[in-house]
Design an enzyme around this catalytic site. Structure first.
Site, short mmCIF file in Angstrom:
data_model
loop_
_atom_site.label_atom_id
_atom_site.label_comp_id
_atom_site.label_asym_id
_atom_site.label_seq_id
_atom_site.Cartn_x
_atom_site.Cartn_y
_atom_site.Cartn_z
N ARG A 116 0.86 -1.19 0.00
CA ARG A 116 0.00 0.00 0.00
C ARG A 116 0.90 1.24 0.00
O ARG A 116 2.12 1.11 0.08
CB ARG A 116 -0.94 -0.01 1.21
CG ARG A 116 -0.24 0.16 2.54
CD ARG A 116 -1.24 0.21 3.69
NE ARG A 116 -0.58 0.45 4.97
CZ ARG A 116 -1.19 0.39 6.14
NH1 ARG A 116 -2.48 0.10 6.21
NH2 ARG A 116 -0.54 0.63 7.24
N CYS A 120 3.68 8.79 -5.45
CA CYS A 120 4.56 9.96 -5.36
C CYS A 120 3.65 11.15 -5.04
O CYS A 120 2.77 11.48 -5.84
CB CYS A 120 5.28 10.17 -6.69
SG CYS A 120 5.95 11.83 -6.86
N ASN A 154 -4.81 8.18 4.47
CA ASN A 154 -4.58 7.43 5.69
C ASN A 154 -3.13 7.62 6.11
O ASN A 154 -2.22 7.36 5.33
CB ASN A 154 -4.83 5.93 5.45
CG ASN A 154 -4.89 5.14 6.74
OD1 ASN A 154 -5.73 5.43 7.60
ND2 ASN A 154 -4.01 4.18 6.91
N GLU A 155 -2.94 8.08 7.32
CA GLU A 155 -1.59 8.19 7.88
C GLU A 155 -0.60 8.76 6.85
O GLU A 155 0.36 8.09 6.46
CB GLU A 155 -1.12 6.84 8.39
CG GLU A 155 -2.01 6.30 9.48
CD GLU A 155 -1.45 5.05 10.17
OE1 GLU A 155 -0.70 4.31 9.52
OE2 GLU A 155 -1.78 4.83 11.34
N CYS A 160 8.96 10.92 -1.86
CA CYS A 160 9.46 10.43 -3.15
C CYS A 160 10.60 11.32 -3.63
O CYS A 160 10.56 12.54 -3.47
CB CYS A 160 8.32 10.44 -4.16
SG CYS A 160 8.87 9.99 -5.80
N GLU A 308 -7.73 5.10 15.60
CA GLU A 308 -7.36 3.68 15.57
C GLU A 308 -6.59 3.34 16.83
O GLU A 308 -5.70 4.08 17.25
CB GLU A 308 -6.43 3.38 14.39
CG GLU A 308 -7.04 3.51 13.03
CD GLU A 308 -6.03 3.14 11.94
OE1 GLU A 308 -5.09 2.38 12.22
OE2 GLU A 308 -6.18 3.64 10.82
N GLU A 356 -2.61 -8.11 7.05
CA GLU A 356 -2.94 -7.86 8.45
C GLU A 356 -3.85 -8.93 9.03
O GLU A 356 -4.65 -8.66 9.94
CB GLU A 356 -3.52 -6.44 8.60
CG GLU A 356 -2.42 -5.41 8.34
CD GLU A 356 -2.83 -3.96 8.42
OE1 GLU A 356 -1.98 -3.13 8.77
OE2 GLU A 356 -4.00 -3.67 8.12
N HIS A 359 -3.71 -9.23 12.86
CA HIS A 359 -3.90 -8.01 13.66
C HIS A 359 -5.20 -8.14 14.43
O HIS A 359 -6.20 -8.61 13.90
CB HIS A 359 -3.96 -6.80 12.72
CG HIS A 359 -3.84 -5.48 13.42
ND1 HIS A 359 -4.84 -4.97 14.22
CD2 HIS A 359 -2.83 -4.58 13.44
CE1 HIS A 359 -4.43 -3.79 14.69
NE2 HIS A 359 -3.23 -3.54 14.24
#
Ligand code: GLA
Length: 696
Positions: A116, A120, A154-155, A160, A308, A356, A359
């Protein structure tokens, strides 16, 4: 005006839920999910974070049917949706058709899809495709009754080094410097023959034979953070245009180095964070508290969302310790105590496949008939009892100053020691406040300091003139300031300020230094508290009397801060001299014997402290007692057993036992525990991992 958490909590109370990835499951399971969510009190789910390839299987061809059904199902069950813009994980078609969208590392290697985050941030094609999927989602779901918030990406954190990024970097540099002369000056390019004669010669810091120019690297950090933020902003603007009443967020990762979260927070409606305390790490409770305090600081004190966390072990550490029963509840309530209005998890149902699989989740592989899911359900239900704390502030009279640019500048190659780290210093200085139950806001150097009785800057290696002047004015006006070692060393161009250090704070500190002296690892640095300043007991007693508590005196004495007591420090020393300040502690051995280790300067209406070494934890605790006494600040409770965290949110006093022993905590006034409904008077007994939420 920003849309805050209240747009989500009104009518819902505290939020409870998690990342929901229905695309991994057949639709029959969705129906079971909705029922289980309802039973667990789930009222918010984040949907679609990694759904780009399901939503747009080919460029420009959308498949929204499944998401329509998920949104309808959630709306039908009264569950709000934090709908994601799935730009964190582009579909394989993007990299396959447009390889230039794939990121390139420092060594020039392209990173591939199959995991994931392969994008860039500066790629024009990636930006275009991001805008297009954002617009499509905004158009389709703007009026959907389940839509409660937008979750962009996300996060954020990709970097790059490709040619397109180099071009964007040059554009950014032109805006910063205007012309090449100014850039050459800022980058100090007379050093090592680095003078640039043409903008086209400038590249990102790529793999090079030896240490890269520190200002080039600092500007690269700044650029990378700004570039990600500009991507966020582009999507946010599309969303705002379609749904002005729906808040927009993106999830942070605590003290994450690549993004300056102060600049990100300024651009979003709701601050949200992903946080995974490490089971078995004794520092985790304090580090977690610090992170939560940072989230509050990022939002200017407003409630935030724990986006999360994990109910049990994660899968991304090498050896993933599970959480004992009661642990995730304790962690969740710790976030509530420190200002979170939402407690969400990654993820709702454990994946059967993908990276995951192992998890933890709210519904484990073994299903709902498990102790873990029972605990999830019980926790979701009990959060309703805390509905009244939603929106309440966590008042703090102490601020800790933290700055991303200073962090970037400090932790580069080629400095006196790589053992002095910005976040470790921050945590070391934070721990004694945490242990004393003193609330702290984590703020940037540009914050209005006048609201605080005490300001602590554990390390500000890079310090601009304006911020230094504001800190000086703060002290002169009656504030108490503590500055840690190797601060005020460089200016915003990362050039060393010449003269006795810390140059911009020398006057207010009433002292200065001339040599930085990293200490040998073999022997601790020996120091002694001096008679020059009021001792801990005396100062504590004064403050205690004023603050209506005697604990300062006791703790000050216990912590060994009394005159003549010795303590050790480590890693770092400085050759200092007092210039008006009292020498509160001095080094006692070696070349530095008799020279100052800690200075305290009463100036104007206030007091400034400078610490020229890294005191051991007990000595830092003793020092903290003294500065708290100077600032007349006391903790949430006069007495706090070890391992117990105490923090006030609104009217409610939260007590959390992170220790392994049952603790008896004396409380000053009769109260009701909102979690149990029981009255409490005199003291509260807390088993390990127990929590009390006391309202007078
Ligand atoms: C992060 C991500 C999630 C997931 C979890 C696992 O927080 O945002 O997608 O990977 O980590 O802990």
């Amino acid at each position: 005006m920003k849309l805050g958490m209240h747009t989500l909590t009104e009518g819902r109370g505290l939020l409870f839920g998690g990342d929901y990835n229905p695309e991994q499951w057949p639709e029959e399971v969705w129906v079971e999910d909705a029922g289980l969510m309802r039973a667990a009190g789930v009222n918010l789910v984040t949907v679609g974070v990694f759904s780009w390839s399901r939503l747009e299987p080919e460029p420009g061809k959308h498949d929204f049917g499944w998401l329509d059904r998920v949104m309808d199902l959630m709306a039908g069950n009264g569950i709000a949706v934090d709908l994601a813009i799935p730009t964190a994980s582009p579909p394989p078609w993007l990299g396959h058709r447009w390889p230039e969208t794939l990121p390139v590392d420092e060594a020039g290697h392209r990173l591939w899809y199959g995991s994931r985050n392969q994008y860039c941030p500066s790629s024009g094609v990636y930006r275009e495709r991001s805008q297009s999927i954002t617009t499509a989602l905004a158009e389709r779901y703007a009026a959907h009754p389940a839509l409660a918030m937008w979750h962009v990406g996300n996060e954020y954190g990709e970097v790059c080094h490709c040619d397109e990024s180099a071009a964007a970097f040059r554009t950014w540099l032109r805006a910063r410097y205007g012309d090449l002369d100014r850039l050459n000056e800022a980058w100090g390019t007379t050093f090592w023959s680095q003078g640039y004669g043409d903008w086209a010669e400038i590249v990102p810091p790529r793999r090079a034979p030896y240490i890269i120019n520190p200002t080039q690297r600092l500007d690269w950090w700044r650029f990378c953070s700004d570039e990600l933020l500009s991507h966020f902003r582009e999507q946010r603007d599309v969303l705002r245009a379609h749904t002005p009443g729906i808040p927009v967020t993106t999830n942070f990762m605590g003290l994450f180095k690549r993004c300056d979260y102060f600049s990100f927070a300024a651009e979003q409606d709701v601050v949200s964070n992903d946080w995974y305390p490490e089971p078995g790490n004794p520092k985790a409770p304090a580090l977690t508290a610090l992170t939560h305090d940072l989230m509050r600081g990022l939002g200017g004190g407003r409630p935030w969302l724990l986006m999360e966390q994990a109910t049990n072990g994660v899968n991304w550490r090498p050896h993933n310790l599970p959480k004992p029963p009661g642990q995730f509840r304790l962690e969740s309530l710790q976030a509530v105590a420190r200002g979170a209005d939402g407690l969400c998890y990654f993820q709702w149902r454990a994946s059967r496949f993908g990276s995951e699989r192992f998890h933890a989740a709210m519904v484990p592989h073994a299903g709902a008939d498990t102790r873990l899911h029972a605990a999830v359900r019980a926790h979701g239900q009990e959060l309703r009892k805390l509905a009244e704390v939603a929106g309440e502030p966590v008042p703090a009279r102490v601020a800790m100053v933290f700055d991303w640019a200073s962090w970037w500048a400090l932790e580069d190659r080629g400095r006196p020691s790589d053992r002095l780290n910005a976040t470790e210093q921050l945590l070391d200085y934070y721990v004694p406040f945490f242990e004393r139950g003193v609330s702290v806001d984590v703020v940037p150097p540009s914050a209005d300091l006048s609201a605080y009785a005490l300001v602590v800057a554990p390390n500000l290696f890079l310090l601009g003139d304006r911020d230094a002047a504001a800190m000086t004015a703060y002290v002169r006006g009656g504030g108490v300031l503590v500055v840690g070692p190797f601060s005020g060393v460089v200016d915003p161009d990362a050039h060393v300020r010449t003269g006795r250090f810390p140059v911009p704070l020398r006057e207010v500190l009433g002292g200065s230094g001339e040599e930085w002296l990293p200490a040998s690892e073999e022997r601790p640095v020996r120091c002694r508290w001096n008679g020059g300043a009021p001792d801990g007991a005396e100062a504590g007693a004064q403050a205690g009397a004023q603050a209506g508590a005697q604990a300062g005196a006791q703790a000050g004495a216990q912590a060994g801060a009394q005159v003549g007591a010795e303590f050790t420090a480590h890693t770092w020393t400085e050759l200092l001299r007092a210039e008006g300040a009292e020498v509160v502690a001095e080094f006692t051995e070696g070349d530095l014997a008799g020279s100052p280790a800690v200075l305290r300067h009463a100036t104007g209406e206030g007091i400034a402290w400078y610490v020229g070494t890294m005191p051991e934890p007990a000595a830092l605790a003793a020092l903290t007692e003294r500065v708290l006494a100077d600032a007349r600040v006391s903790g949430a409770l006069p007495e706090l057993p070890p391992g117990v965290e105490a923090v006030r949110r609104g009217d409610v006093l939260f007590l959390l036992n992170h220790g392994t022993e049952t603790a008896r905590v004396p409380i000053p006034e009769a109260a009701v525990d909102l979690l149990t409904g029981s009255p409490a008077e005199g003291s509260v007994t807390l088993a390990p991992r127990a929590v009390a939420a006391l309202r007078p």
